[in-house]
Scaffold this motif. Sequence first.
Motif, PDB file in Angstrom:
ATOM      1  N   GLY A   1     -10.333  -5.189   3.546  1.00  0.00           N
ATOM      2  CA  GLY A   1      -9.815  -3.871   3.223  1.00  0.00           C
ATOM      3  C   GLY A   1     -10.946  -2.922   2.900  1.00  0.00           C
ATOM      4  O   GLY A   1     -11.822  -3.241   2.089  1.00  0.00           O
TER       5      GLY A   1
ATOM      6  N   VAL B   1       0.827  -1.199   0.000  1.00  0.00           N
ATOM      7  CA  VAL B   1       0.000   0.000   0.000  1.00  0.00           C
ATOM      8  C   VAL B   1       0.867   1.258   0.000  1.00  0.00           C
ATOM      9  O   VAL B   1       0.626   2.191  -0.747  1.00  0.00           O
ATOM     10  CB  VAL B   1      -0.954   0.011   1.217  1.00  0.00           C
ATOM     11  CG1 VAL B   1      -1.744   1.317   1.295  1.00  0.00           C
ATOM     12  CG2 VAL B   1      -1.909  -1.188   1.147  1.00  0.00           C
TER      13      VAL B   1
ATOM     14  N   TYR C   1      -5.581  -1.857  -0.232  1.00  0.00           N
ATOM     15  CA  TYR C   1      -5.545  -1.467   1.171  1.00  0.00           C
ATOM     16  C   TYR C   1      -5.236  -2.694   2.041  1.00  0.00           C
ATOM     17  O   TYR C   1      -4.352  -3.475   1.715  1.00  0.00           O
ATOM     18  CB  TYR C   1      -6.827  -0.768   1.596  1.00  0.00           C
ATOM     19  CG  TYR C   1      -6.615   0.703   1.919  1.00  0.00           C
ATOM     20  CD1 TYR C   1      -5.553   1.112   2.732  1.00  0.00           C
ATOM     21  CD2 TYR C   1      -7.460   1.682   1.418  1.00  0.00           C
ATOM     22  CE1 TYR C   1      -5.340   2.445   3.019  1.00  0.00           C
ATOM     23  CE2 TYR C   1      -7.250   3.034   1.702  1.00  0.00           C
ATOM     24  CZ  TYR C   1      -6.183   3.404   2.506  1.00  0.00           C
ATOM     25  OH  TYR C   1      -5.974   4.724   2.780  1.00  0.00           O
ATOM     26  N   CYS C   2      -5.947  -2.863   3.154  1.00  0.00           N
ATOM     27  CA  CYS C   2      -5.574  -3.884   4.135  1.00  0.00           C
ATOM     28  C   CYS C   2      -5.697  -5.313   3.608  1.00  0.00           C
ATOM     29  O   CYS C   2      -5.122  -6.234   4.193  1.00  0.00           O
ATOM     30  CB  CYS C   2      -6.425  -3.730   5.387  1.00  0.00           C
ATOM     31  SG  CYS C   2      -6.297  -2.105   6.148  1.00  0.00           S
TER      32      CYS C   2
END
Length: 484
Positions: free
Chosen positions: A406, A63, A90-91
């Motif tokens: 995410g 990221v 993202y996550c």
Amino acid sequence: MPSPPVFIVGVGMTPFQSPKKSAANSSNPEGDYFNLAISACVKALLDAGINYDDVDQGVGSYVFGDSTGAQRVFYSLGMTGIPIYNVHDYCSAGSTGLFMANQFIQAGCADCVLVVGFDKMYPGALPQIYKDRENPLGRILTMSKKFIPEGQAKSAGWTPQLYANAQAEYLERYGSAGAKPEHFAAIASINRTHGMKNPYSQLRQAVGPEEVSSSPQVSGSITRLQCCPSSTGAAAAVLVSERFLQAHPFLKQSAVSIKGQSLATDSLELYEPASAIELIGSNMTRRAVKNAFSQAALTIKDIQVIELHDCFTTNEMCAIEDLGLASHGEGWKLVADRRITYDETSETKRTSPGWIINPSGGLISKGHPLGATGLAQTAELVWHLRGWAENRSVPGTKYCLQHNMGLGGATVVTILGRADSEVAPLLSEIRDQVDGRQRLGYNPAMEAREVDAGDFEAVKSRKSFSNWAADTFEALISPRDYRL
């Protein structure tokens, strides 16, 4: 028609550290997160007993970093011209990379894919890097403001605010049934206790529920110890086809099969009806787990060990329910009854009926370098299914579930089982088995070590290696020979 089987035959990861500690320990702060990514790849390739020339495609998930970071990592192992992809979900970036590799192999586009996730984060709350353009999560953040109680102090960051809103909504909905703030604190305490036995965990000190509750408030009723820390680290996995596995029969005894896997993005429920819990992606989890179990022809009752996305305790509480471990509004009961952790009378036995959730310590203990998280979860579950995670094993483990979420959004749920469809053995039963432990020289589930020059030499490309491209990893390259 069933999808072709896909197997995980190698995993590796680095210890997760705080960004400050990582920078202080690095002799090359500008390149240290690439070093970590390369180290994770080396470990995964060693575990699989192959070298980079066997890899058909590469996926790099991160990221915080500029474009083509994956190429920079893979070029250090060899410049073989294979397709390389960069993932920024993202996550859930790491698990999205895992999902892509699974899809490539099922589609017949590759027989061996190396996936690596890595990140070097900033200390403190998750920042907004680009101030001169709209944040992709802008709509979510705008809607989240309507859930902030009047007069509440300003949040330490936008992510804690989202999860504080969801926690407040959960307690408002289910408080009359018995849900209390201390149940969220207990989640953090349980995960920190689990993390004490994971050599890769960033935070390896136990904390009691009272200490969690009394730690400084970050946003709403969320305290500092209910949040995962910012982290730097890397993890990797090698995925192969059945054809590749048949051609490398020495891998069969430790191969782990992807029984079902689903990636879900947001639906209309993100915004309609307005709900703080839906703003943290609950609907993605519900749909992803339904699809994954459908592929695997299993149910949550078949699962023994779970690694789920606990970036905040709120997310674990909601995921417990969205994954089907409890009905909505009753996840707190599993926490209160300690049905998500080891039996207090014997740490090698799980409570029944129940599950072991986040034996690695989860994000709250292990840390959360965004791009690496999903693959670190994968490594932990692979070690459990192989019978390697001796100090945190769960007897009778046959199937594991991984959940990586995410915002923005993408959520991946993966169901894993052994390739031979058997129950995970005890470590004593496979102590002399020749597998990745012999190639690495130790059991990576129980011990975290750095790679050395011999490790690097064993897995780098024999055909297309460039000392210049591998300069980031210069400590393991000898002799130096730049040909410009």
